[in-house]
Scaffold this active site. Structure first.
Site, short mmCIF file in Angstrom:
data_model
loop_
_atom_site.label_atom_id
_atom_site.label_comp_id
_atom_site.label_asym_id
_atom_site.label_seq_id
_atom_site.Cartn_x
_atom_site.Cartn_y
_atom_site.Cartn_z
CE LYS A 33 -0.63 -0.04 4.92
NZ LYS A 33 -1.19 -0.65 6.22
CE1 TYR A 243 13.12 31.18 2.80
CE2 TYR A 243 13.37 29.14 2.41
CZ TYR A 243 13.07 30.25 2.03
OH TYR A 243 12.78 30.40 0.65
C1 LIG Z 1 -0.54 -1.61 6.69
C2 LIG Z 1 -1.39 -2.96 7.16
C3 LIG Z 1 -0.58 -4.16 7.41
C4 LIG Z 1 0.93 -4.22 7.34
O1 LIG Z 1 1.42 -3.71 8.85
P1 LIG Z 1 2.90 -3.72 8.93
O2 LIG Z 1 3.08 -3.29 10.52
O3 LIG Z 1 3.48 -2.75 8.07
O4 LIG Z 1 3.62 -5.15 8.63
C5 LIG Z 1 -1.39 -5.22 7.60
N1 LIG Z 1 -2.64 -5.36 7.74
C6 LIG Z 1 -3.29 -4.20 7.20
C7 LIG Z 1 -4.74 -4.27 7.61
C8 LIG Z 1 -2.68 -3.06 7.10
O5 LIG Z 1 -3.42 -1.97 7.17
#
Ligand SMILES: *Cc1c(COP(=O)(O)O)cnc(C)c1O
Length: 332
Positions: A33, A243
């Site tokens: 994702k 800045y």
């Molecule tokens: C992002 C996510 C994961 C992965 O989590 P990590 O801690 O990065 O391994 C797993 N399940 C869901 C539903 C998520 O949203």
């Protein structure tokens, strides 16, 4: 120009560690994702697929279409269900279920205690009834833990809730579904894995966010961010840099401007952050530039997002996901 390197060796090393924990490569779903946590969706998807991973998890349909050819199954965490041979959709709300009138593959998300997304445990009978009367295509049942990385028993309380719900669903003669609940932290923490899938994100990218209280597996970050020099000048100790003039150096130091700024997703909170080998970010981060006490052509300003995260009081996820997708990525 600034660029990012992705280490294939380190990525595969991390996946090896996960595979040892869960017993088989078929049980790993790689979480891609948000542009693969900022690393680059297509690049990471390709590497994962070449490693032999067949399952992926993404945020939305756009991401799913991007990597469709590379995996057998793709779980979409937040999207309106459509019929597709590879795509399945997490059901975050009972109402979504009630609106489906086709054979899209669905995965029931159960709210076992995190209270973010999923079917409320008290609504499970209604959900089962809806699935059975509408003959929906139940492909999976899942949950997500809120405290996998914390030294408490909350994880086990949620696990118990999840098992209760799974048994209930099975009692209604719904059986052909896959079961998954674990993210990186819970997978690194627990032994005796016995579900169908783990959903692995941050640990594949090389970060173990478990506290020191847990026996921890060493992982290797896979991303490095290099900034390239734009201009150099020699400055005195009474010169102020950037800045607000918040940066300064010892007398007669060479200071160069590099081509990374907050528009590239680099946090402004890294103001005056020390880098390796006596180098330091000098003063504030501009939109497109930052200053360092060096005249090297290229400087690695990120090789361990966890270190940067500590400096900025956040987690490594936030450091990497913000990196602008337009920065060139090279697999090494
Ligand atoms: C992002 C996510 C994961 C992965 O989590 P990590 O801690 O990065 O391994 C797993 N399940 C869901 C539903 C998520 O949203």
């Amino acid at each position: 120009m600034a660029y990012i390197t992705i280490s294939r060796d380190n990525f595969y090393y991390n996946l090896d560690q996960i595979r040892k924990k869960v017993g088989s490569i078929d049980k790993i779903a790689i979480v891609l994702k948000d542009n693969a946590y900022g690393h680059g969706l297509e690049i990471i998807a390709q590497l994962a697929s070449q490693y032999g991973i067949q399952h992926a998890v993404v945020k939305n349909l756009d991401e799913a279409y991007c990597i469709e050819r590379l995996f057998d199954t793709i779980l979409i965490l937040n999207g309106t269900p459509i019929e597709h041979p590879k795509f399945s959709f997490a059901i975050n709300h009972l109402q979504t279920l009630q609106h489906i009138d086709h054979q899209a593959q669905i995965e029931l998300k159960i709210d076992t205690g995190m209270h973010r997304n999923g079917i409320n445990m008290t609504q499970i009978d209604e959900a089962i009834e809806t699935i059975q009367t509408k003959k929906l295509n139940l492909k999976g049942v899942m949950t997500h833990y809120r405290s996998g990385d914390e030294l408490s028993s909350e994880l086990f309380w949620q696990q118990k809730n999840f098992k209760k719900i799974i048994n209930k669903i099975k009692h209604h003669n719904l059986t052909n579904f896959r079961i998954h609940s674990q993210n990186s932290a819970t997978t690194l923490r627990l032994n005796n894995f016995n579900e169908d899938l783990v959903r692995i994100g941050i640990s594949a990218y090389g970060y173990n966010e478990l506290g020191y209280a847990f026996q921890s597996i060493t992982l290797k970050p896979i991303i490095k961010l290099y900034a390239s020099k734009v201009a150099s000048r020699r400055l005195h100790s009474n010169n102020r840099i950037g800045y607000g003039g918040e940066g300064s150096v010892a007398d007669f130091s060479v200071v160069s401007t590099y081509d990374i700024g907050y528009s590239d997703g680099w946090l402004r909170a890294t103001k005056n952050m020390p880098l390796d080998e006596g180098l330091q970010i000098l003063g504030r981060i501009s939109m497109d530039f930052l200053s360092i006490n060096s005249d090297e052509e290229h400087i690695c300003i990120l090789h361990d997002a966890q270190k940067v995260a500590h400096y900025c009081d956040t987690i490594s996820h936030e450091i990497t996901t913000r990196l602008n997708p337009k920065i060139e990525r090279v697999v090494i």
